[in-house]
Design a protein around this motif. Structure first.
Motif, PDB file in Angstrom:
ATOM      1  N   SER A 193       5.755  65.318  65.870  1.00  0.00           N
ATOM      2  CA  SER A 193       6.539  65.436  65.715  1.00  0.00           C
ATOM      3  C   SER A 193       6.104  67.597  65.527  1.00  0.00           C
ATOM      4  CB  SER A 193       7.286  66.243  64.196  1.00  0.00           C
ATOM      5  OG  SER A 193       6.996  66.507  63.213  1.00  0.00           O
ATOM      6  N   GLY A 194       5.130  67.487  65.485  1.00  0.00           N
ATOM      7  CA  GLY A 194       3.777  69.095  65.442  1.00  0.00           C
ATOM      8  C   GLY A 194       4.758  70.018  63.903  1.00  0.00           C
ATOM      9  N   ASP A 195       5.036  68.842  63.384  1.00  0.00           N
ATOM     10  CA  ASP A 195       5.154  69.946  61.896  1.00  0.00           C
ATOM     11  C   ASP A 195       3.959  69.707  60.688  1.00  0.00           C
ATOM     12  OD1 ASP A 195       7.525  69.978  62.363  1.00  0.00           O
ATOM     13  OD2 ASP A 195       8.632  68.171  61.348  1.00  0.00           O
ATOM     14  N   PHE A 196       3.549  71.021  60.508  1.00  0.00           N
ATOM     15  CA  PHE A 196       2.980  70.691  59.383  1.00  0.00           C
ATOM     16  C   PHE A 196       2.563  71.641  57.716  1.00  0.00           C
ATOM     17  CE2 PHE A 196       1.750  74.344  62.144  1.00  0.00           C
ATOM     18  CZ  PHE A 196       1.696  75.273  61.552  1.00  0.00           C
ATOM     19  N   SER A 197       2.371  71.328  57.191  1.00  0.00           N
ATOM     20  CA  SER A 197       2.601  71.481  55.376  1.00  0.00           C
ATOM     21  C   SER A 197       1.435  71.776  55.351  1.00  0.00           C
ATOM     22  CB  SER A 197       3.349  71.505  54.572  1.00  0.00           C
ATOM     23  OG  SER A 197       3.501  72.473  53.461  1.00  0.00           O
ATOM     24  N   VAL A 198      -0.290  72.539  54.666  1.00  0.00           N
ATOM     25  CA  VAL A 198      -0.469  72.420  54.842  1.00  0.00           C
ATOM     26  C   VAL A 198      -1.516  73.179  53.567  1.00  0.00           C
ATOM     27  CG1 VAL A 198      -1.635  71.133  56.082  1.00  0.00           C
ATOM     28  CG2 VAL A 198      -2.112  72.980  55.873  1.00  0.00           C
TER      29      VAL A 198
END
Length: 447
Positions: free
Chosen positions: A381-386
């Protein structure tokens, strides 16, 4: 019997055993690792790992097997195992052994001088660096990592179509994690240095950079959560690029696991972004003159001014797509089957320095480190949360480090929101590189 003679003998036996064609891949890795704590050796390790694999076309199907033992018994084992492996395959993939490219670019990936410098001298350099870091500032408490690794790798590929290729590389990596304290505040900062030239290492410069990296994190403050213009520092950007590399794989696209499927020739990023594959870049330690199938590697644009020029192909994906391989077949080791990976993939630098990029931001955040990249990202999806470390920018200046943050966004949107690339270029040991990037905005959540 040397390795070249062994490969030739194994190939002859494979053809005698009924293989239409065959390939032998050999690899040997040597490594020395040392970690210090307060001037004393905390751990010390030397290792050697190596082996050989055989690929062969039998009854129209490509089988595979590997061994760590190079003797006559292993030849019979490999041939029988490849036959058995080929027999259980469900379908003929239609890929043969590669006959070789017309030309291979000569390049020296190995520095003989590095091998001649004794281990005691390398340990003494590490000890001197640790000493200088600890003496740099009274707020420095200790180093929880003071690590040096030297490695060398040999690879050779030979096949029944008279292709014979060899590759040798080496390098040295130093990693320091410095612990600092002011009042009740305790912070760390990591610093990595890599080279093939031992004599280019300067203990004072390395110690200063490692100490300043940690000291800069003291005095953290909170800022309101929200969307901010972002400057993603070069090392953080390289880490993000490494994590999302699978979106560039033609194999993933053909499995509907990349949103770049069918996008070659289309705009997929900002006009300012050019992404290059450069197997011979002088600032990187990795690279090779040929890929895992023996195809010659070359410098090429993957994305040029925002337009996707090509996905990364091996011969199997290229045949399926009806195009030429891009030379990105990859073997993690002699034990591994063929996959896809770049050689020194990096974002092309711009003209302005990181300091000039900072000066152009009225309010924003400079991100200096990302963590949790594998658990907090979705390459489909390309989603990131880091989690992130970084600094608050106001009126074109860094005013304070920010308390523990989480940054979130979508990598495909991120590519389109890049406004400018900085002038410096940083490579990770694995060969992913980037300058600092000025990005329109990302969501920042401050704990």
């Amino acid at each position: 019997m040397n390795i070249a003679e062994y490969q030739e003998k194994l190939l002859d036996k494979a053809i005698e055993a009924g293989f239409k064609e065959a390939e032998v891949y050999f690899e040997r890795k040597n490594s020395f690792k040392c970690m210090l704590y307060e001037g004393q050796i905390d751990s010390y390790e030397t290792s050697e790992d190596g082996g050989l694999s055989l690929r062969g076309l039998h009854n129209g199907k490509m089988g595979y097997a590997y061994t760590e033992k190079l003797d006559d018994v292993s030849m019979s084992f490999l041939i029988d195992s490849v036959k058995a492996n080929a027999d259980v395959l469900d379908e003929n993939e239609g890929i043969d052994i590669f006959e070789g490219s017309n030309e291979y670019t000569p390049y020296e990936f190995y520095n003989e001088e590095l091998e001649t410098i004794g281990i005691p001298e390398k340990i003494e350099l590490l000890r001197l660096i640790e000493q200088k870091v600890r003496a740099y500032d009274s707020r420095i408490v200790t180093l929880d990592y003071c690590f040096l690794q030297e490695y060398s790798t040999e690879r050779s590929l030979a096949n029944s179509k008279n292709l014979s290729l060899s590759h040798k590389e080496n390098g040295l990596v130093i990693f320091l994690s410095t612990v600092v304290k002011e009042g009740e505040e305790l912070k760390t900062g990591g610093y990595l240095k890599m080279t093939r030239d031992f004599h280019a290492l300067n203990a004072d410069e390395i110690a200063r950079a490692a100490a300043e990296e940690a000291l800069a994190n003291l005095g953290e403050k909170s800022i309101p959560s929200g969307k901010y213009p972002i400057i993603l520092r070069s090392d953080a950007t390289a880490s993000l690029l490494s994590t999302f590399m699978p979106i560039l794989s033609a194999e993933n696209a053909q499995k509907d696991q990349s949103l770049l499927k069918g996008k070659v020739g289309q705009k997929v990023a900002s006009d300012t972004l050019t992404l290059l594959n450069a197997p011979f870049h002088p600032d990187a330690l990795s690279g090779a003159s040929f890929d895992g199938e023996g195809v010659a590697t070359k410098e090429q644009a993957i994305i040029s001014n925002g337009t996707l020029q090509t996905l990364l192909h091996n011969r199997k994906t290229a045949k399926k797509e009806g195009c030429e391989t891009s030379g990105h077949a990859h073997k993690d080791s002699y034990k591994g089957t063929l996959s896809i990976a770049p050689q020194n993939l990096y974002i092309s630098p711009g003209k302005r320095s990181q300091e000039e990029l900072i000066a152009s931001v009225s309010e924003g955040v400079l991100i200096s480190e990302l963590s949790g990249l594998h658990s907090g990202t979705n390459t489909v999806s390309g989603d990131f949360s880091v989690a992130a470390k970084g600094f608050h920018i106001q009126d074109g200046k860094i005013v304070s480090p920010v308390k523990q943050m989480t940054i979130a966004g979508n990598f495909f949107e991120f590519l389109n929101d890049i406004e400018e690339s900085g002038s410096e270029l940083y490579f990770l040991p694995a060969g992913y590189g980037s300058p600092s990037l000025l990005v329109k905005e990302l969501s920042v959540t401050v704990e």
